[in-house]
Design an enzyme around this catalytic site. Structure first.
Site, mmCIF file in Angstrom:
data_model
loop_
_atom_site.group_PDB
_atom_site.id
_atom_site.type_symbol
_atom_site.label_atom_id
_atom_site.label_comp_id
_atom_site.label_asym_id
_atom_site.label_seq_id
_atom_site.Cartn_x
_atom_site.Cartn_y
_atom_site.Cartn_z
ATOM 1 N N ASP A 11 77.417 66.506 54.551
ATOM 2 C CA ASP A 11 77.486 65.949 55.864
ATOM 3 C C ASP A 11 76.717 64.628 55.843
ATOM 4 O O ASP A 11 76.587 64.199 54.450
ATOM 5 C CB ASP A 11 77.194 66.843 57.156
ATOM 6 C CG ASP A 11 77.872 66.273 58.279
ATOM 7 O OD1 ASP A 11 77.589 65.213 58.849
ATOM 8 O OD2 ASP A 11 78.628 67.389 59.107
ATOM 9 N N HIS A 48 78.774 62.234 54.202
ATOM 10 C CA HIS A 48 79.457 61.673 55.428
ATOM 11 C C HIS A 48 78.951 60.286 55.658
ATOM 12 O O HIS A 48 78.895 59.581 56.468
ATOM 13 C CB HIS A 48 79.425 62.522 56.678
ATOM 14 C CG HIS A 48 80.363 63.737 56.745
ATOM 15 N ND1 HIS A 48 80.693 64.339 57.758
ATOM 16 C CD2 HIS A 48 81.162 64.056 55.578
ATOM 17 C CE1 HIS A 48 81.550 65.375 57.235
ATOM 18 N NE2 HIS A 48 81.636 65.450 55.993
#
Ligand SMILES: *[C@@H]1O[C@H](CO)[C@@H](O)[C@H](O)[C@H]1NC(C)=O
Ligand SMILES: *[C@@H]1O[C@H](CO)[C@@H](O)[C@H](O)[C@H]1NC(C)=O
Ligand SMILES: *[C@@H]1O[C@H](CO)[C@@H](O)[C@H](O)[C@H]1NC(C)=O
Ligand SMILES: *[C@@H]1O[C@H](CO)[C@@H](O)[C@H](O)[C@H]1NC(C)=O
Ligand SMILES: *[C@@H]1O[C@H](CO)[C@@H](O)[C@H](O)[C@H]1NC(C)=O
Ligand SMILES: *[C@@H]1O[C@H](CO)[C@@H](O)[C@H](O)[C@H]1NC(C)=O
Ligand SMILES: *[C@@H]1O[C@H](CO)[C@@H](O)[C@H](O)[C@H]1NC(C)=O
Ligand SMILES: *[C@@H]1O[C@H](CO)[C@@H](O)[C@H](O)[C@H]1NC(C)=O
Ligand SMILES: *[C@@H]1O[C@H](CO)[C@@H](O)[C@H](O)[C@H]1NC(C)=O
Length: 451
Positions: free
Chosen positions: A268, A291
């Site tokens: 993430d 991310h």
């Protein structure tokens, strides 16, 4: 002087399992099995030459050292011993977890009483993966419904060494099956690996933070956190359960957040300060499969004003990820407002990254018509992207930078310079919408782009 004479009169190392009086208070008599306390190096008379750390406290060699027994297996809980050691070492001491040894934490720990303490971890501190226990026993934070195993708070806390803090996340990832933390119906809460609350001066150096069930770090109401030379990883051994939401760094109401010389390998966000984070410095960060290095998300909660300001993010390498440099703010019928101001991304290298540069004001998970009907009310001003190079994955076609601001907020002072990002899909495009003033490079509206 009295305490100096006392220290010098005690033997250098006191062994375990016996009742030993150290100091004057009665509570200090008990020493758990396998624990020991050793005194610092001899003090010299010219004490004004004594070394001090960054915060004006004693350096490692001048600290009383507290050790505890190691765990015999993965369910051999030493959390009581660890808590005892921190109380003993508090106010100028050191807790030491030895190389090659494992220390298992199986109970939630309130560590908010700290004042001038070092924790040196050369061994492995590992949490149990008793999901039932932790889901009933944890510390809960309403912000994105976060839970954690333990809370660190107080002043002057240094945690360092060559060891590991292991969240034992595999069972948590296997069990969660798509229960994302931002899903409003999610009830499967997973603990954060390291959380500070109401802390001032926190330094983490050298450690490997491994396999957190959820976010790896979350700093709340904290001033001056510094991470240096840290490795963060969350890697699943089960192809059908990914290590979701294992963000490297999150924050809430934090002033002074510094991350240096760190590598992050998670599923993430690599770095993503949340509401009310100011004075951010990130330098020499490497992120794989993440991310991205984000500002936000902010503006999530109705009626609440959030902000992020004064950030410098420099020499960052992002490979194989969804995003590179990103800003994200919420839109929709029931969200908050706020601003991001004075953010600089400088010397950024991306490789195989879906969105190398992205300003997203339609967060989270809403469609274009809802976003247009309820645009974000987060102002974004004075944001620079300087010297960004590398390649996109081509997932967004030729678009390598997408700066789509909200029509419902101020978006100005956005400046791009020295952007050299290639796309495997052809001549690169930069999208800009709803931005006041010149952005420094040629750009086109989203409606004309080849996504
Ligand atoms: C924060 O910690 C300080 C001591 O470090 C304490 O006096 C204060 O009450 C704490 N504040 C909150 C809101 O917990
Ligand atoms: C792998 O993850 C899936 C999906 O979460 C789960 O059903 C399965 O039991 C896991 N496999 C193992 C070996 O734990
Ligand atoms: C930039 O960061 C990388 C790590 O990603 C590091 O190896 C390199 O030395 C850094 N460059 C400078 C100039 O500090
Ligand atoms: C980067 O992450 C991928 C999986 O996302 C992994 O296969 C690869 O080994 C990682 N690279 C490094 C250098 O750690
Ligand atoms: C951020 O700070 C503002 C102003 O102090 C405050 O009203 C707001 O509640 C804070 N946001 C969060 C999420 O704590
Ligand atoms: C912008 O942020 C930087 C830190 O990144 C800080 O040094 C500078 O003073 C800030 N500028 C303003 C106008 O606040
Ligand atoms: C956003 O900008 C508008 C226009 O300058 C201003 O009226 C508003 O107060 C700003 N909002 C915040 C949260 O700063
Ligand atoms: C967008 O989302 C809203 C709210 O979920 C929904 O009512 C609407 O039908 C969606 N519109 C489109 C074009 O998908
Ligand atoms: C842009 O980067 C490519 C390599 O990715 C390089 O060949 C080219 O010279 C660079 N262009 C400029 C203007 O720096």
């Amino acid at each position: 002087m009295k305490s100096l004479a006392f220290l010098l009169s005690v033997t250098a190392s006191l062994a375990s399992a016996t009742a030993i009086a150290l100091g004057s208070d009665a509570s200090s008599v008990f020493v758990p099995e396998g624990a020991s306390i050793s005194l610092p190096r001899a003090l010299t008379s010219n004490s004004h030459h004594k070394q001090k750390d960054n915060w004006g406290n004693a350096v490692e060699q001048d600290r009383k050292k507290v050790t505890i027994r190691a765990s015999k297996h993965d369910r051999d809980d030493i959390s009581d011993d660890f808590l005892w050691a921190l109380k003993k070492a508090n106010h100028g001491g050191l807790v030491y977890l030895e190389t090659g040894k494992k220390y298992v934490i199986g109970k939630k720990l309130d560590l908010t009483f700290l004042k001038d303490v070092y924790v040196k971890i050369d061994g492995e501190l590992k949490f149990t993966n008793d999901i039932e226990y932790w889901q009933d026993n944890n510390f809960y934070y309403p912000f994105q419904k976060s839970i954690t195993f333990w809370v660190w708070g107080g002043k002057d806390i240094k945690i360092y060494g060559s060891g590991v803090i292991n969240g034992n996340g595999q069972a948590w990832w296997d069990g969660f099956s798509g229960a994302e933390i931002l899903d409003p119906n999610n009830k499967y809460y997973r603990p954060i690996l390291f959380l500070t609350d109401n802390a001032t001066n926190v330094e983490v150096n050298g450690l490997h933070l491994k396999d957190s069930p959820c976010w790896t770090n979350f700093f709340v109401r904290t001033n001056n956190v510094v991470f240096d030379n840290v490795y963060i990883s969350a890697v699943s051994t089960n192809a059908s359960s990914l290590p979701k939401n294992t963000d490297g760094f999150d924050s809430l109401n934090v002033d002074g957040l510094t991350v240096l010389n760190t590598r992050v390998n998670v599923g993430d966000d690599c770095f993503s300060p949340k509401p009310n984070t100011t004075n951010i410095l990130v330098r020499n960060l490497w992120c794989n499969g993440t991310h991205g290095v984000s500002m936000g998300s902010i503006g999530q909660y109705p009626g609440v004003m959030d902000f992020i300001s004064n950030a410098l993010l420099e020499n960052i390498t992002l490979v194989n990820g969804e995003n590179g440099a990103r800003l994200k703010a919420w839109a929709g019928p029931n969200v908050g407002y706020g601003y991001m101001r004075n953010i600089t991304y400088k010397d950024i290298r991306v490789e195989n990254t879906d969105n190398p540069i992205v300003l997203d004001q339609c967060y989270f998970n809403i469609n274009a018509s809802t976003c247009a009907a309820y645009p974000s009310r987060v102002n974004i001003t004075d944001v620079k992207f300087l010297n960004v190079r590398g390649s996109s994955s081509g997932k967004e076609g030729r678009v390598v930078a997408d700066l789509t601001c909200s029509p419902g907020a101020t978006c100005s002072g956005i400046h791009l310079e020295n952007i050299n990002i290639t796309s495997p899909k052809g001549e690169p495009q930069i999208v800009c919408d709803n931005i006041q003033g010149d952005v420094g490079v040629d750009c086109i509206p989203a409606s004309e782009a080849d996504f």
